[in-house]
Design an enzyme around this catalytic site. Structure first.
Site, mmCIF file in Angstrom:
data_model
loop_
_atom_site.group_PDB
_atom_site.id
_atom_site.type_symbol
_atom_site.label_atom_id
_atom_site.label_comp_id
_atom_site.label_asym_id
_atom_site.label_seq_id
_atom_site.Cartn_x
_atom_site.Cartn_y
_atom_site.Cartn_z
ATOM 1 N N VAL A 12 -6.526 -14.310 -0.227
ATOM 2 C CA VAL A 12 -6.601 -14.830 1.138
ATOM 3 C C VAL A 12 -5.680 -14.044 2.067
ATOM 4 O O VAL A 12 -6.062 -13.700 3.191
ATOM 5 C CB VAL A 12 -6.298 -16.347 1.191
ATOM 6 C CG1 VAL A 12 -6.271 -16.850 2.630
ATOM 7 C CG2 VAL A 12 -7.318 -17.128 0.380
ATOM 8 N N CYS A 13 -4.481 -13.731 1.620
ATOM 9 C CA CYS A 13 -3.545 -12.967 2.455
ATOM 10 C C CYS A 13 -4.087 -11.571 2.744
ATOM 11 O O CYS A 13 -3.973 -11.077 3.869
ATOM 12 C CB CYS A 13 -2.175 -12.889 1.797
ATOM 13 S SG CYS A 13 -1.365 -14.492 1.629
ATOM 14 N N THR A 14 -4.687 -10.935 1.751
ATOM 15 C CA THR A 14 -5.266 -9.607 1.957
ATOM 16 C C THR A 14 -6.450 -9.693 2.909
ATOM 17 O O THR A 14 -6.608 -8.832 3.784
ATOM 18 C CB THR A 14 -5.666 -8.975 0.612
ATOM 19 O OG1 THR A 14 -4.482 -8.825 -0.189
ATOM 20 C CG2 THR A 14 -6.319 -7.613 0.804
#
Length: 151
Positions: A45-47
């Site tokens: 999700v962060c990427t």
């Protein structure tokens, strides 16, 4: 629910970016700032969010400074930026571990990482908007665009 920092002066900080250059919030007075706290570099999700920011030409071209903040080291952030061709600034809240995340009320003490929080800080250094999403929920860039007056 409104975040307790909204309407108040943002906590000042100095953090190292992925290239070892110190960035101080107080030095950015006169400029809108968007702080985007993410839990972990390289997580799915962060990427995804990093890629969305990278590809958002209108956000990149805006007058606002956008900073992605996590509790990973500058070396991890350097590799994360490189692998994702991210031209922006990643700030390391690694040591003292999570100090800035704590100051903004988005540090997860149990897991030792930032929560998924976003803060718009105006040119006077006042927090004007905040959003904290659950860990697995990516944020909608249209919310950033609205806050920064791009739509």
């Amino acid at each position: 629910m409104t975040h307790p920092l909204v309407g108040h002066l943002a906590p000042d900080f100095t953090l190292s970016d992925q290239n070892g250059i110190n960035v101080s919030l107080s030095a950015l007075r006169g400029t809108d700032v968007l702080l985007v706290f993410v839990p972990w570099a390289f997580s799915p999700v962060c990427t995804y969010e990093l890629e969305q920011l990278r590809d958002a030409e209108d956000l990149v071209a805006s007058d606002a400074k956008v900073f992605v903040v996590n509790c990973d080291s500058k070396f991890v952030n350097q590799e994360w930026a490189y692998q994702n061709k991210f031209p922006g600034t990643l700030l390391s809240d690694f040591w003292p571990h999570g100090e800035v995340s704590r100051a903004f009320g988005v540090f997860d003490e149990e897991l030792g990482r930032s929560q998924r929080g976003t803060f718009h800080i105006d040119a006077d250094g006042v927090v004007r908007w905040a959003l904290v999403n659950p860990t697995g929920d990516s944020r909608d860039l249209d919310a950033y665009r609205k806050v920064l007056g791009l739509v």
